[in-house]
Design an enzyme around this catalytic site. Sequence first.
Site, PDB file in Angstrom:
ATOM      1  N   ARG A  71      -6.187 -13.218  -3.218  1.00 20.39           N
ATOM      2  CA  ARG A  71      -5.194 -13.787  -2.902  1.00 20.39           C
ATOM      3  C   ARG A  71      -5.305 -14.697  -1.428  1.00 20.39           C
ATOM      4  NH1 ARG A  71      -3.351  -9.783  -5.918  1.00 20.39           N
ATOM      5  NH2 ARG A  71      -2.924  -8.667  -4.347  1.00 20.39           N
ATOM      6  N   GLU A 108      -7.691   4.942  -0.996  1.00 20.03           N
ATOM      7  CA  GLU A 108      -6.972   6.280  -1.349  1.00 20.03           C
ATOM      8  C   GLU A 108      -7.826   7.152  -2.024  1.00 20.03           C
ATOM      9  OE1 GLU A 108      -3.202   5.866  -3.366  1.00 20.03           O
ATOM     10  OE2 GLU A 108      -2.765   7.690  -3.123  1.00 20.03           O
TER      11      GLU A 108
END
Length: 183
Positions: A71, A108
């Site tokens: 994006r 993560e």
Amino acid sequence: MPNDTAPTGAADLALIEAHIRDVPDFPHEGILFKDITPLLNHREALAAAVAGLAAPYRGIGVDHVVGLEARGFIFGAPVAMELGAGFVPARKAGKLPAKTIDQAYDLEYGTATVEIHADAITPGGRVLIVDDVLATGGTGRAAVELVRKAGGTVVGFSVLMELSALQGREKLPDVEPHTLLSV
Ligand code: AMP
């Protein structure tokens, strides 16, 4: 109509915010996804977003805008045009065809890598990094290191929306991100 050089006002920010859609549990349960597609499809909101991302960096001399996949590409290219700069895509590993410079960063679970073409940044070139959302700051940190590795000087980091609870800004004390919205 493209905006002029005036800083983004409260009405513009309200217009931008009204066109970012919250999608719960995407792409995983527990993630509140900030969907910018309604904003992209609204001409005044899109123009306000591009103008607002570019505004603090007008007249300071920007040679390249680096947009972060995917994006950051959509906003980065028009911001580069507004600033009279070139556009450089920072992509995920393995997507760019020519010789690259890369930077790994922690997710993560596991790691990811961002890359730019090795010849994309002129030596000492002044670089603005652009993305849509600043979350944990891991992607942004990697982009800053990547630009420096490529011989560029990071002169700014411009983001549409900051998820303040995730404290991504703390990973970027040396670039002081400019964010249009903080939620
Ligand atoms: P981070 O590295 O955690 O700062 O994540 C930043 C990248 O992940 C950006 O490129 C964003 O496009 C994307 N991202 C992270 N969290 C969200 C979210 N809640 N909604 C939309 N995009 C997100």
